[in-house]
Design a protein around this motif. Sequence first.
Motif, short mmCIF file in Angstrom:
data_model
loop_
_atom_site.label_atom_id
_atom_site.label_comp_id
_atom_site.label_asym_id
_atom_site.label_seq_id
_atom_site.Cartn_x
_atom_site.Cartn_y
_atom_site.Cartn_z
N GLY A 48 0.79 -1.23 0.00
CA GLY A 48 0.00 0.00 0.00
C GLY A 48 0.81 1.28 0.00
O GLY A 48 0.23 2.37 0.05
N THR A 49 2.15 1.18 -0.06
CA THR A 49 2.99 2.37 -0.02
C THR A 49 3.19 2.95 -1.41
O THR A 49 3.52 2.23 -2.36
CB THR A 49 4.37 2.04 0.59
N THR A 50 2.99 4.25 -1.54
CA THR A 50 3.31 4.96 -2.78
C THR A 50 4.80 5.29 -2.78
O THR A 50 5.30 5.92 -1.85
CB THR A 50 2.49 6.25 -2.89
N ARG A 51 5.51 4.87 -3.84
CA ARG A 51 6.96 5.02 -3.89
C ARG A 51 7.34 6.09 -4.90
O ARG A 51 6.92 6.04 -6.06
CB ARG A 51 7.62 3.69 -4.26
N LEU A 52 8.16 7.04 -4.45
CA LEU A 52 8.64 8.12 -5.31
C LEU A 52 10.16 8.17 -5.24
O LEU A 52 10.76 7.78 -4.24
CB LEU A 52 8.04 9.46 -4.87
N VAL A 53 10.78 8.71 -6.30
CA VAL A 53 12.24 8.74 -6.39
C VAL A 53 12.69 10.13 -6.80
O VAL A 53 12.11 10.74 -7.70
CB VAL A 53 12.78 7.70 -7.40
N GLY A 54 13.75 10.63 -6.13
CA GLY A 54 14.36 11.90 -6.52
C GLY A 54 13.69 13.10 -5.89
O GLY A 54 12.84 13.00 -4.99
N ARG A 55 14.06 14.29 -6.37
CA ARG A 55 13.52 15.54 -5.85
C ARG A 55 12.00 15.55 -6.00
O ARG A 55 11.47 15.36 -7.10
CB ARG A 55 14.14 16.71 -6.60
N THR A 56 11.30 15.77 -4.88
CA THR A 56 9.84 15.64 -4.86
C THR A 56 9.22 16.84 -4.16
O THR A 56 9.74 17.31 -3.15
CB THR A 56 9.42 14.34 -4.13
N ARG A 57 8.07 17.30 -4.68
CA ARG A 57 7.37 18.45 -4.10
C ARG A 57 5.88 18.17 -4.06
O ARG A 57 5.29 17.70 -5.05
CB ARG A 57 7.64 19.70 -4.94
N LEU A 58 5.27 18.43 -2.91
CA LEU A 58 3.82 18.35 -2.76
C LEU A 58 3.31 19.77 -2.56
O LEU A 58 3.42 20.34 -1.46
CB LEU A 58 3.45 17.47 -1.57
N PRO A 59 2.75 20.40 -3.60
CA PRO A 59 2.34 21.81 -3.50
C PRO A 59 1.17 22.00 -2.53
O PRO A 59 0.44 21.06 -2.21
CB PRO A 59 1.92 22.15 -4.94
N VAL A 68 3.46 7.10 2.09
CA VAL A 68 4.33 7.55 1.01
C VAL A 68 5.78 7.36 1.44
O VAL A 68 6.16 7.71 2.56
CB VAL A 68 4.09 9.03 0.64
N ALA A 69 6.61 6.81 0.53
CA ALA A 69 8.05 6.66 0.76
C ALA A 69 8.79 7.32 -0.40
O ALA A 69 8.47 7.06 -1.57
CB ALA A 69 8.45 5.20 0.88
N VAL A 70 9.75 8.17 -0.08
CA VAL A 70 10.54 8.86 -1.10
C VAL A 70 12.01 8.55 -0.86
O VAL A 70 12.51 8.74 0.26
CB VAL A 70 10.32 10.39 -1.06
N ARG A 71 12.69 8.06 -1.85
CA ARG A 71 14.14 7.83 -1.72
C ARG A 71 14.91 8.78 -2.63
O ARG A 71 14.42 9.19 -3.68
CB ARG A 71 14.52 6.38 -2.04
N SER A 72 16.11 9.13 -2.15
CA SER A 72 17.00 10.05 -2.88
C SER A 72 16.33 11.39 -3.09
O SER A 72 16.27 11.88 -4.21
CB SER A 72 17.46 9.44 -4.21
N GLY A 73 15.82 12.00 -1.99
CA GLY A 73 15.14 13.29 -2.05
C GLY A 73 16.03 14.39 -2.59
O GLY A 73 16.90 14.11 -3.39
N PRO A 74 15.82 15.65 -2.21
CA PRO A 74 15.03 16.16 -1.09
C PRO A 74 13.54 16.20 -1.37
O PRO A 74 13.11 16.09 -2.52
CB PRO A 74 15.58 17.57 -0.88
N VAL A 75 12.75 16.40 -0.29
CA VAL A 75 11.30 16.42 -0.37
C VAL A 75 10.79 17.71 0.28
O VAL A 75 11.17 18.04 1.40
CB VAL A 75 10.69 15.20 0.34
N GLN A 82 -2.09 12.13 3.81
CA GLN A 82 -3.05 11.39 4.62
C GLN A 82 -2.48 10.00 4.87
O GLN A 82 -2.83 9.02 4.23
CB GLN A 82 -4.40 11.30 3.90
N GLY A 83 -1.55 9.94 5.81
CA GLY A 83 -0.85 8.70 6.12
C GLY A 83 0.51 9.04 6.70
O GLY A 83 0.76 10.17 7.15
N SER A 84 1.43 8.07 6.67
CA SER A 84 2.79 8.29 7.16
C SER A 84 3.72 8.59 5.99
O SER A 84 3.48 8.20 4.85
CB SER A 84 3.29 7.05 7.91
N LEU A 85 4.82 9.29 6.30
CA LEU A 85 5.78 9.71 5.29
C LEU A 85 7.18 9.26 5.72
O LEU A 85 7.61 9.56 6.84
CB LEU A 85 5.75 11.23 5.11
#
Length: 579
Positions: A48-59, A68-75, A82-85
């Motif tokens: 159920g985890t949404t996976r993102l890679v690299g520089r990420t922005r949530l406007p 949500v899991a993000v690797r190799s940010g920044p974020v 709505q959940g854990s990060l």
Amino acid sequence: MISLLLALVTVQDTTIVIHPDSSSATLEARALPRLVSEEVIRFYNAPGTTRLVGRTRLPRGNEWRGNVAVRSGPVLVAGRVQGSLVVINGDLLFDTGAEVTGDVIVVGGTVNDTAKARIGGEVRQYREPLFYRLRREGDELVYAPNLRRRLFNPGAHVSWGNADSRSSLTIATGGTFNRIEGLPIVFGPLFDWKLQQNFRMRVDALGVFRSAGDLSDKRSDLGYMFRGELRSGEARPVGLGLRAFDVVSPVEDWGLHDAEIGWSAFLFGRDYRDYFLNKGWAARAFAQPERPIALSLELRREWQTSVANQDPWTVFRNSEIWRPNPPIDEGHFTTIAAGAVLDTRNDPEEPTSGWLVRTTLEDSRSSDVVPHSGVPASVRDSIPNPSSYHFDRLFFDIRRYARISPSGRVNLRLVGGGWVGGDPLPLQRRLSLGGPDPMPGHPFRSSSCNTAFTDPAFTEARVAACDRVIAFQTEYRGHVKLNWSYNPSKDDKADRDEGNVPRFFWLEGLDVVVFADAGQAWLVGNGPNRLPAGRIPRFDSWLVDVGLGVDWGGFGVYVAKAVTTGERLRFTARLDHRF
């Protein structure tokens, strides 16, 4: 040629790393706890985890639903999660009005501006990176610690404090084994205090014991490194620092890594650097206006003197005589140094894309320099007035990393610098080219402008005497999927298809490396064997070599052949990537 990372390592929860170039020590986290590594990996691999890679922005006004899991940010989060990060090996920044309904976990980075966000669960931050490998086209992570970080370094360490402030008392090995000091032993306290939100103070007060013994009446067995620093901010820090030091400094430190110098000397009695005794103080201001950019300005007052090499014990070739350490131009030097760094690499340890640009400009003066009489006039013009000695020196290192296919990378490097104005450079600031790095196909200091020297103190030492140097390196790396793991526990079965994790280490498939290098070092001025200040050597006079090697997680074996000269094939072993 063998290499080793000879850093000061503790045996408990923190590592104290000595930086010879800045005469200081820093208090760093040692390793990410295994339980945390497994927790983060389970979170990332969960269906159920949404996976993102690299520089990420949530406007602002946008929402991520679910974990949500993000690797190799920044974020950068300005909206609602709505959940854990979880952020893996990157920094997390909150903007005003951001919200996370669950937990926030950051490994290999920092959390900034949490006061601007509403967070429903707990916030945890670990500066230690997560070591992993990708599986199933990046949809899953597997724990894979780097074997190089398992190398043992002895030491005794006691620490106390909490998550905000830490203090330590240590005695351990530190610095690089060399023919001047032997193996340096450092001891003393280090402090890292959080004075208030985003404002820290650090103090290092370390003594240095030189195990090779007293060298002369100018130097004792003991040195010291003291540094105080005030820093504001985590993601974009600014600060001031003051340090005092009595250390042995290298003449050229831009070729082989410090680690490689240490093991080459300790195992085989081959020290690829020269050294001088450096005492003084320095004041520094630094800022990081953007994540990839770092700026610094430093004022130094140093007393630099010559030292002779000792006879420290080595594993092999212990009966052979060490290469003499050449003398320098002694005196007190006042230096203003401006530095800048641009780092857009996606991973500082294993980069596959991005730029790394580092440059330093130094303006140095002395009122009591004593030019060494053994330097020929054909190498260096006479210094007209030693009481008003003044020179400028520039050095740069530009690297580009690019992935050209799923398993192929091309890496480029342009490095060089030297005299840019004023009086001639002193001996301790001169340059050379040739040797295991960056020209492994050529002998050590094959281009060093020292053929006119007749003084035995210089000829036997193969002194570096050039005003400028430039080198270009290029390599292609193709990854071969030949993986191997080791698990000493009989109860654990390493089954990659089922996702079980090896308990000790994992070695990634090797990289096949094809490379070529070119460069030259030269004297500036008018006359034979010199070039005017505005020119570089003709390309047909450059040293060139080509080679082939294998790199297995940083451990590499290479063979190189000089193209422009009739040198034999030369083999080099490395414990880190070429660049």
